[in-house]
Motif scaffolding. Sequence first.
Motif, mmCIF file in Angstrom:
data_model
loop_
_atom_site.group_PDB
_atom_site.id
_atom_site.type_symbol
_atom_site.label_atom_id
_atom_site.label_comp_id
_atom_site.label_asym_id
_atom_site.label_seq_id
_atom_site.Cartn_x
_atom_site.Cartn_y
_atom_site.Cartn_z
ATOM 1 N N ASP A 70 9.156 3.092 58.162
ATOM 2 C CA ASP A 70 10.245 2.483 57.405
ATOM 3 C C ASP A 70 11.546 2.535 58.173
ATOM 4 O O ASP A 70 12.308 1.585 58.226
ATOM 5 C CB ASP A 70 10.409 3.185 56.052
ATOM 6 N N LYS A 71 11.811 3.702 58.807
ATOM 7 C CA LYS A 71 13.079 3.881 59.507
ATOM 8 C C LYS A 71 13.198 2.959 60.706
ATOM 9 O O LYS A 71 14.278 2.479 61.032
ATOM 10 C CB LYS A 71 13.241 5.345 59.943
ATOM 11 N N PRO A 75 17.498 -1.783 58.919
ATOM 12 C CA PRO A 75 18.647 -2.341 59.648
ATOM 13 C C PRO A 75 19.674 -1.268 59.991
ATOM 14 O O PRO A 75 20.282 -1.310 61.056
ATOM 15 C CB PRO A 75 19.218 -3.366 58.657
ATOM 16 N N GLU A 76 19.853 -0.283 59.093
ATOM 17 C CA GLU A 76 20.841 0.758 59.351
ATOM 18 C C GLU A 76 20.479 1.573 60.583
ATOM 19 O O GLU A 76 21.361 1.938 61.375
ATOM 20 C CB GLU A 76 20.957 1.688 58.134
ATOM 21 N N THR A 77 19.187 1.850 60.756
ATOM 22 C CA THR A 77 18.755 2.629 61.911
ATOM 23 C C THR A 77 18.936 1.839 63.191
ATOM 24 O O THR A 77 19.418 2.356 64.202
ATOM 25 C CB THR A 77 17.278 3.046 61.755
ATOM 26 N N ARG A 78 18.553 0.564 63.157
ATOM 27 C CA ARG A 78 18.758 -0.284 64.336
ATOM 28 C C ARG A 78 20.239 -0.349 64.690
ATOM 29 O O ARG A 78 20.619 -0.295 65.857
ATOM 30 C CB ARG A 78 18.215 -1.696 64.080
ATOM 31 N N GLU A 79 21.047 -0.447 63.649
ATOM 32 C CA GLU A 79 22.499 -0.525 63.873
ATOM 33 C C GLU A 79 23.009 0.737 64.576
ATOM 34 O O GLU A 79 23.821 0.670 65.506
ATOM 35 C CB GLU A 79 23.199 -0.705 62.522
ATOM 36 N N ARG A 80 22.515 1.897 64.125
ATOM 37 C CA ARG A 80 22.943 3.159 64.750
ATOM 38 C C ARG A 80 22.531 3.204 66.216
ATOM 39 O O ARG A 80 23.291 3.671 67.068
ATOM 40 C CB ARG A 80 22.355 4.353 63.994
ATOM 41 N N ILE A 81 21.340 2.729 66.509
ATOM 42 C CA ILE A 81 20.859 2.710 67.898
ATOM 43 C C ILE A 81 21.759 1.818 68.750
ATOM 44 O O ILE A 81 22.135 2.180 69.871
ATOM 45 C CB ILE A 81 19.392 2.231 67.956
#
Length: 320
Positions: A70-71, A75-81
Amino acid sequence: GAIQSAIADDPHLCRTKALQFQSQITAQVAEVKAETSRAQETVRQTGQSVIEALSPGIQQIHATLKSLSDKTSEPETRERIYHDRVEQARKLLESGKPRTARGILEDLRREIAKLNASKSLLFRIATNIGSCAIQLDDQQTAIREIDLAFQLDPENPKAITNLSGITLLKGQPDEALKLAERARQLTPQDSIATANYIQALFALARESELEQLVAREGWIAKDSNCCFVIGTLFFNRGRFADAASFLRLGLAADPAEPRLLVHLAHSLVRPVQNALLGQPILDWKFPSDTNPKLKEAESLLSQAIAAQEEFEDRRFFAFA
């Protein structure tokens, strides 16, 4: 023998016997089936017990795998990366590697071109590409990227500050001063906004206001960037002693800053050059403080070269 023969010869008795035999077989089959069902139930219950015993661990593994899956797609995780990659580029920029930083940022921009990236991410990419371009003396790219960043987030103090800087590059000091004032209202002790404000004052021939500004805001004389800008502005005015004073203040705040080291060396050497311009280079004609100034300038340039050993942009060393 006679009785068995009689039974065999009697069709009714034969059918009765067959029905009895069939009934016995059916009962035996039913008993076997029942025993099989009992065995299967025992196995099922045993297996269920084992599964229940292992269930917490299995559930945890499944939950972890699902969480990771899921992570990865969040989109939030991709954004952090992506923001982490911008941060990596920013650190490279700060360490004197603007070309490498710019390459990372441009690759990232191409990678996210078809994604629904946030404005904050696009703003950071544009802002940092613009900063790289300024360090690489690519004014056209700097103006384009800083303008883009401002359009993405016009209320961001950094966007306003950077826009004031490129407005100075465009030769519009009045507008640059207004933007710098606006940025300073939002972030009163921002080094870059204040440096832009001071540059606009000089561009408008209002440098006489500098003394009151520094007296009112004492932190300016302790900020290496502001001191560098003021020193450079005085140097460009031919006020070498004033330039040297502010550059020394800057070095007190940041002793290893290459820009300060090089420009202080310039400020020490240029008056000697001007004094001897058009005259024979004779030691006995040098002013008494010439040799100490030249020796200090040489030392400053050596320190600057050592400090910038890993820098990609070494244009400062043309003077050395």
